[in-house]
Design a protein around this motif. Sequence first.
Motif, mmCIF file in Angstrom:
data_model
loop_
_atom_site.group_PDB
_atom_site.id
_atom_site.type_symbol
_atom_site.label_atom_id
_atom_site.label_comp_id
_atom_site.label_asym_id
_atom_site.label_seq_id
_atom_site.Cartn_x
_atom_site.Cartn_y
_atom_site.Cartn_z
ATOM 1 N N ASN A 2 -8.089 1.347 -0.952
ATOM 2 C CA ASN A 2 -7.724 1.129 0.448
ATOM 3 C C ASN A 2 -7.887 2.444 1.214
ATOM 4 O O ASN A 2 -7.311 3.457 0.827
ATOM 5 C CB ASN A 2 -6.269 0.670 0.567
ATOM 6 C CG ASN A 2 -6.058 -0.702 -0.029
ATOM 7 O OD1 ASN A 2 -6.916 -1.578 0.077
ATOM 8 N ND2 ASN A 2 -4.917 -0.898 -0.668
ATOM 9 N N HIS A 32 -14.733 -1.049 -0.527
ATOM 10 C CA HIS A 32 -13.374 -0.611 -0.214
ATOM 11 C C HIS A 32 -12.784 -1.441 0.936
ATOM 12 O O HIS A 32 -13.508 -2.030 1.724
ATOM 13 C CB HIS A 32 -13.389 0.877 0.172
ATOM 14 C CG HIS A 32 -13.980 1.748 -0.889
ATOM 15 N ND1 HIS A 32 -13.446 1.840 -2.154
ATOM 16 C CD2 HIS A 32 -15.088 2.550 -0.890
ATOM 17 C CE1 HIS A 32 -14.181 2.672 -2.882
ATOM 18 N NE2 HIS A 32 -15.187 3.108 -2.142
ATOM 19 N N SER A 33 -11.464 -1.455 1.007
ATOM 20 C CA SER A 33 -10.785 -2.129 2.112
ATOM 21 C C SER A 33 -10.437 -1.107 3.181
ATOM 22 O O SER A 33 -9.936 -0.026 2.857
ATOM 23 C CB SER A 33 -9.488 -2.788 1.631
ATOM 24 O OG SER A 33 -9.785 -3.783 0.687
ATOM 25 N N LEU A 35 -8.413 0.074 6.561
ATOM 26 C CA LEU A 35 -7.349 -0.032 7.555
ATOM 27 C C LEU A 35 -7.712 0.963 8.648
ATOM 28 O O LEU A 35 -8.185 2.059 8.350
ATOM 29 C CB LEU A 35 -6.004 0.373 6.945
ATOM 30 C CG LEU A 35 -5.478 -0.477 5.795
ATOM 31 C CD1 LEU A 35 -4.566 0.352 4.899
ATOM 32 C CD2 LEU A 35 -4.742 -1.666 6.359
ATOM 33 N N LYS A 66 0.929 1.356 6.678
ATOM 34 C CA LYS A 66 -0.511 1.579 6.442
ATOM 35 C C LYS A 66 -0.718 2.732 5.467
ATOM 36 O O LYS A 66 -1.558 2.650 4.577
ATOM 37 C CB LYS A 66 -1.233 1.890 7.753
ATOM 38 C CG LYS A 66 -1.365 0.716 8.707
ATOM 39 C CD LYS A 66 -2.164 1.195 9.926
ATOM 40 C CE LYS A 66 -2.110 0.212 11.073
ATOM 41 N NZ LYS A 66 -2.661 0.799 12.320
ATOM 42 N N ARG A 69 0.013 1.784 1.903
ATOM 43 C CA ARG A 69 -1.033 0.978 1.248
ATOM 44 C C ARG A 69 -2.289 1.784 0.949
ATOM 45 O O ARG A 69 -3.113 1.367 0.141
ATOM 46 C CB ARG A 69 -1.409 -0.204 2.142
ATOM 47 C CG ARG A 69 -0.308 -1.264 2.228
ATOM 48 C CD ARG A 69 -0.617 -2.292 3.309
ATOM 49 N NE ARG A 69 -1.905 -2.952 3.109
ATOM 50 C CZ ARG A 69 -2.541 -3.637 4.050
ATOM 51 N NH1 ARG A 69 -2.023 -3.748 5.269
ATOM 52 N NH2 ARG A 69 -3.709 -4.204 3.803
ATOM 53 N N ALA A 70 -2.492 2.915 1.637
ATOM 54 C CA ALA A 70 -3.766 3.643 1.549
ATOM 55 C C ALA A 70 -3.873 4.496 0.290
ATOM 56 O O ALA A 70 -2.907 5.135 -0.125
ATOM 57 C CB ALA A 70 -3.934 4.530 2.786
#
Lengths: 201, 201
Positions: A2, A32-33, A35, A66, A69-70
């Motif tokens: 992330n 990758h995801s 944000l 955020k 989660r990163a």
Amino acid sequence: MNVLIVYAHPNPHSFNAAMREVAVGTLSRAGHSILLSDLYAMRFNPVLSAEELQGDLSAIQPEIEKVRRADLLLFQFPNWWYGMPAILKGWMDRVFACGFAYDEAHSFENGLLKGKKALLSLTVGARADYYQQAPERDLLRVLEPIHYGCLAYCGMEVLPPFIVYGPTEMSEAERKAALEAYRQYLLALPQLRPLRFSHMG
Amino acid sequence: MNVLIVYAHPNPHSFNAAMREVAVGTLSRAGHSILLSDLYAMRFNPVLSAEELQGDLSAIQPEIEKVRRADLLLFQFPNWWYGMPAILKGWMDRVFACGFAYDEAHSFENGLLKGKKALLSLTVGARADYYQQAPERDLLRVLEPIHYGCLAYCGMEVLPPFIVYGPTEMSEAERKAALEAYRQYLLALPQLRPLRFSHMG
């Protein structure tokens, strides 16, 4: 992984905007995801209040989530006055709060954001030779308070920064080449060795 | 002389507030005129907009006028993340605009704010020995991007900073002594030699 991209530029047609697009595209395609915190678009308030300074983190909780989660924090910004735009400095003032990013017993090697990586991606106004004309202009020295005093302090591994020199003076071909170099840099991220500091804790 | 105090702390009972009061009192009694920008009280907006970046300085003109009148700029702030609070960083982003503080032909020795002096007065969180444990913590090195990259760049003489270490851990007697030391420092301002940089232009 992330990736949280924290982006700070007021002009959607800027070179920084183009770099943000390269990062979103390249990292997404690599699986990758993403944000995104587009601070100007969000009208982010960078002013740390007395209440927040006392520990009331309710208003900043969405940004904290955020970061939680990163795996990688990627900061995209123009160098203004040898530092971050205020809107980004204030994001750090507010988000990297005591109790979330560090506390009295947790900093550097055991900082609370340990396990995450951080990367500064920035534009600077002048051509590269300008920054070699005085030791005070050495950009690793200029960025050290952010790299060491903020990112490493919270326990993150700090990757070497990606810097674009004088984008406004570039030809269209030079701009394209700079964006392609950035794309290659992002693809090689897993191989990058973090910066070392003289003392880590 | 005219002294502009640019003050950035959200808490009116902070040690920074006490330092600001010492500066106002000491410099007034010494015959100087005081201009004050209390950024939190003014609800100063630190976010440089696209329009302002393009050169529209109308909204920031009142602050520019204060700087124009000032012989000394005195910045009073707490060190947050090895730098200025965002509200103060954004004051610099907005006020030290191209065409007012510098332009392509005017920086360093012939910066447009030549003839003025600048002084950082700050608090830091830890005791003095913390800042001697690693070269990256050396506060002259930490402050160099502001001293050199911003204040000296605009042509100002930069006076040595006044730093108070760990005010929240101080006893009442220590706090009084620190404020008295600051008063003495301010009285000796005319004798202070400016900082030197390796290369000035």
